[in-house]
Design an enzyme around this catalytic site. Structure first.
Site, PDB file in Angstrom:
ATOM      1  N   HIS A   1     -38.741 -73.040  98.482  1.00 16.63           N
ATOM      2  CA  HIS A   1     -38.906 -74.395  97.954  1.00 16.63           C
ATOM      3  C   HIS A   1     -38.954 -74.372  96.421  1.00 16.63           C
ATOM      4  O   HIS A   1     -39.155 -73.320  95.818  1.00 16.63           O
ATOM      5  CB  HIS A   1     -40.189 -75.033  98.487  1.00 16.63           C
TER       6      HIS A   1
ATOM      7  N   LYS B   1     -43.964 -76.848  94.376  1.00 12.87           N
ATOM      8  CA  LYS B   1     -44.667 -76.919  95.669  1.00 12.87           C
ATOM      9  C   LYS B   1     -45.994 -76.174  95.593  1.00 12.87           C
ATOM     10  O   LYS B   1     -46.053 -75.049  95.094  1.00 12.87           O
ATOM     11  CB  LYS B   1     -43.784 -76.364  96.787  1.00 12.87           C
TER      12      LYS B   1
HETATM   13  P1  NAD Z   1     -45.735 -85.630  94.442  1.00  6.05           P
HETATM   14  O1  NAD Z   1     -46.863 -84.912  93.802  1.00  6.05           O
HETATM   15  O2  NAD Z   1     -44.495 -85.883  93.664  1.00  6.05           O
HETATM   16  O3  NAD Z   1     -46.227 -87.047  95.017  1.00  6.05           O
HETATM   17  C1  NAD Z   1     -47.485 -87.285  95.570  1.00  6.05           C
HETATM   18  C2  NAD Z   1     -47.961 -88.615  95.048  1.00  6.05           C
HETATM   19  O4  NAD Z   1     -49.173 -88.988  95.722  1.00  6.05           O
HETATM   20  C3  NAD Z   1     -48.263 -88.554  93.543  1.00  6.05           C
HETATM   21  O5  NAD Z   1     -47.572 -89.599  92.891  1.00  6.05           O
HETATM   22  C4  NAD Z   1     -49.773 -88.754  93.498  1.00  6.05           C
HETATM   23  O6  NAD Z   1     -50.210 -89.424  92.334  1.00  6.05           O
HETATM   24  C5  NAD Z   1     -49.980 -89.615  94.752  1.00  6.05           C
HETATM   25  N1  NAD Z   1     -51.377 -89.680  95.190  1.00  6.05           N
HETATM   26  C6  NAD Z   1     -52.316 -88.707  95.151  1.00  6.05           C
HETATM   27  N2  NAD Z   1     -53.490 -89.199  95.610  1.00  6.05           N
HETATM   28  C7  NAD Z   1     -53.277 -90.490  95.959  1.00  6.05           C
HETATM   29  C8  NAD Z   1     -54.097 -91.516  96.495  1.00  6.05           C
HETATM   30  N3  NAD Z   1     -55.397 -91.314  96.768  1.00  6.05           N
HETATM   31  N4  NAD Z   1     -53.549 -92.738  96.726  1.00  6.05           N
HETATM   32  C9  NAD Z   1     -52.245 -92.970  96.436  1.00  6.05           C
HETATM   33  N5  NAD Z   1     -51.424 -92.028  95.915  1.00  6.05           N
HETATM   34  C10 NAD Z   1     -51.933 -90.808  95.684  1.00  6.05           C
HETATM   35  O7  NAD Z   1     -45.397 -84.793  95.764  1.00  6.05           O
HETATM   36  P2  NAD Z   1     -44.121 -84.940  96.731  1.00  6.05           P
HETATM   37  O8  NAD Z   1     -43.130 -83.886  96.400  1.00  6.05           O
HETATM   38  O9  NAD Z   1     -43.700 -86.369  96.806  1.00  6.05           O
HETATM   39  O10 NAD Z   1     -44.775 -84.455  98.120  1.00  6.05           O
HETATM   40  C11 NAD Z   1     -45.896 -85.150  98.664  1.00  6.05           C
HETATM   41  C12 NAD Z   1     -46.282 -84.482  99.982  1.00  6.05           C
HETATM   42  O11 NAD Z   1     -45.222 -84.663 100.934  1.00  6.05           O
HETATM   43  C13 NAD Z   1     -46.500 -82.957  99.903  1.00  6.05           C
HETATM   44  O12 NAD Z   1     -47.545 -82.621 100.784  1.00  6.05           O
HETATM   45  C14 NAD Z   1     -45.180 -82.379 100.385  1.00  6.05           C
HETATM   46  O13 NAD Z   1     -45.314 -81.083 100.904  1.00  6.05           O
HETATM   47  C15 NAD Z   1     -44.855 -83.391 101.460  1.00  6.05           C
HETATM   48  N6  NAD Z   1     -43.447 -83.455 101.854  1.00  6.05           N
HETATM   49  C16 NAD Z   1     -43.220 -83.602 103.189  1.00  6.05           C
HETATM   50  C17 NAD Z   1     -41.923 -83.759 103.651  1.00  6.05           C
HETATM   51  C18 NAD Z   1     -41.711 -84.023 105.128  1.00  6.05           C
HETATM   52  O14 NAD Z   1     -40.555 -84.213 105.566  1.00  6.05           O
HETATM   53  N7  NAD Z   1     -42.788 -84.097 105.930  1.00  6.05           N
HETATM   54  C19 NAD Z   1     -40.837 -83.731 102.759  1.00  6.05           C
HETATM   55  C20 NAD Z   1     -41.107 -83.560 101.390  1.00  6.05           C
HETATM   56  C21 NAD Z   1     -42.428 -83.438 100.946  1.00  6.05           C
END
Ligand code: NAD
Length: 265
Positions: A154, A158
């Site tokens: 990744h 990450k």
């Molecule tokens: P990122 O850090 O870019 O985004 C996360 C967002 O959540 C940030 O903008 C952060 O400010 C916000 N956040 C944190 N606490 C919060 C709260 N209490 N209320 C509202 N917003 C809040 O990360 P990302 O790359 O977008 O990934 C997010 C998650 O999704 C990770 O755990 C990643 O591993 C997961 N992910 C899962 C999949 C899937 O298919 N299941 C795919 C990609 C990423």
């Protein structure tokens, strides 16, 4: 379906906004970020690289859950706990993509699924969910003579390892073999490790660049090796699967569902 997005300014949050605004069948009714976010008050369409949507990033999670039929959560494990509480309080369905959940956070998800439909997937891509099904099948057919290794790579940002998808693939392999993953998983190797223990399921993690998500299953025996690989080149596949899940959960009875339920595998 009225959809809300928590973490709407994150990498996945912006993808989700773009997917919903560009598609049909669901209506985006709001998005939130944590209270310290620099993005509060900004238009969520603009943040997603589109025309203004007339909806600004807020921080009132309770209000979002009260208005939405379903909320999509790609945030952080600790934040997800709060979102399960909002879902229970307002009877709002929840689509959870956040990975790296510990026992406490997973228990909160299970609790919410007693009250509302919760769709949780470590990976919302259709291809990966097919890979999960194939992994169980292959592991069951090949048996213990084949050493199983799960390899993932990744992007450099990450924060959890191995990826949720790698762990799900390990679980699918263990299920196919009829063994307990906890008992056989080898998450880290370093130094003088000794020979590989028969039956172990190994994990290896790579991090770098902007890799969206590569996963390989290697089944290695004396004389042959079978490899199954999936490569995601755009986060759009996850957003598309999550929005499809949000549509699917309309009128579903409470329960914990997976992407495999959504695509009918
Ligand atoms: P990122 O850090 O870019 O985004 C996360 C967002 O959540 C940030 O903008 C952060 O400010 C916000 N956040 C944190 N606490 C919060 C709260 N209490 N209320 C509202 N917003 C809040 O990360 P990302 O790359 O977008 O990934 C997010 C998650 O999704 C990770 O755990 C990643 O591993 C997961 N992910 C899962 C999949 C899937 O298919 N299941 C795919 C990609 C990423």
């Amino acid at each position: 379906m009225k959809v809300g997005i928590v973490g709407c300014a994150g990498r996945m949050g912006r993808m989700l906004v773009a997917e919903i605004l560009a598609g049909d069948g669901v209506t985006l009714i709001g998005g939130t970020e944590h209270g310290e976010s620099a993005f509060l008050g900004q238009d969520i369409g603009g943040l997603a690289g589109l025309d203004e949507a007339g909806i600004v990033v807020g921080s009132d999670t309770d209000a979002l859950f009260s208005k939405a039929d379903v909320v999509i959560d790609f945030t952080l494990p600790q934040a997800t706990i709060g979102h399960t509480q909002g879902a229970i309080k307002h009877g709002t369905a929840l689509v959870i993509g956040t990975t790296g959940l510990g026992n406490e956070e997973q228990a909160a998800v299970a609790k919410a699924s007693n009250s509302v439909a919760v769709i949780q997937a470590a990976n919302f891509s259709v291809g990966v969910n097919l890979l999960l099904a194939l992994t169980s099948q292959v592991a069951g057919v090949l048996g213990n003579d084949y050493d199983i290794e799960v390899l993932e790579m990744h992007h450099r940002h990450k924060v959890d390892a191995p990826s949720g998808t790698a762990l799900a693939l390990g679980q699918a392999a263990a299920d196919g073999r009829g063994v307990d993953l906890e008992a056989v998983s080898k998450r880290v190797r370093d130094g003088h490790t000794g020979a590989r223990i028969p039956g172990n399921i190994g994990f290896a993690t790579l991090r770098g660049g902007d890799v969206v998500g590569d996963h390989s299953l290697i089944f290695a025996a004396d004389g042959e090796r079978l490899e199954l690989t999936h490569k995601a080149s755009s986060r759009t596949v996850f957003a598309r699967g999550a929005v499809r899940s949000a549509k699917w959960c309309e009128n579903k009875v409470p329960g914990l569902y997976s992407m495999r339920d959504v695509i009918g595998l």
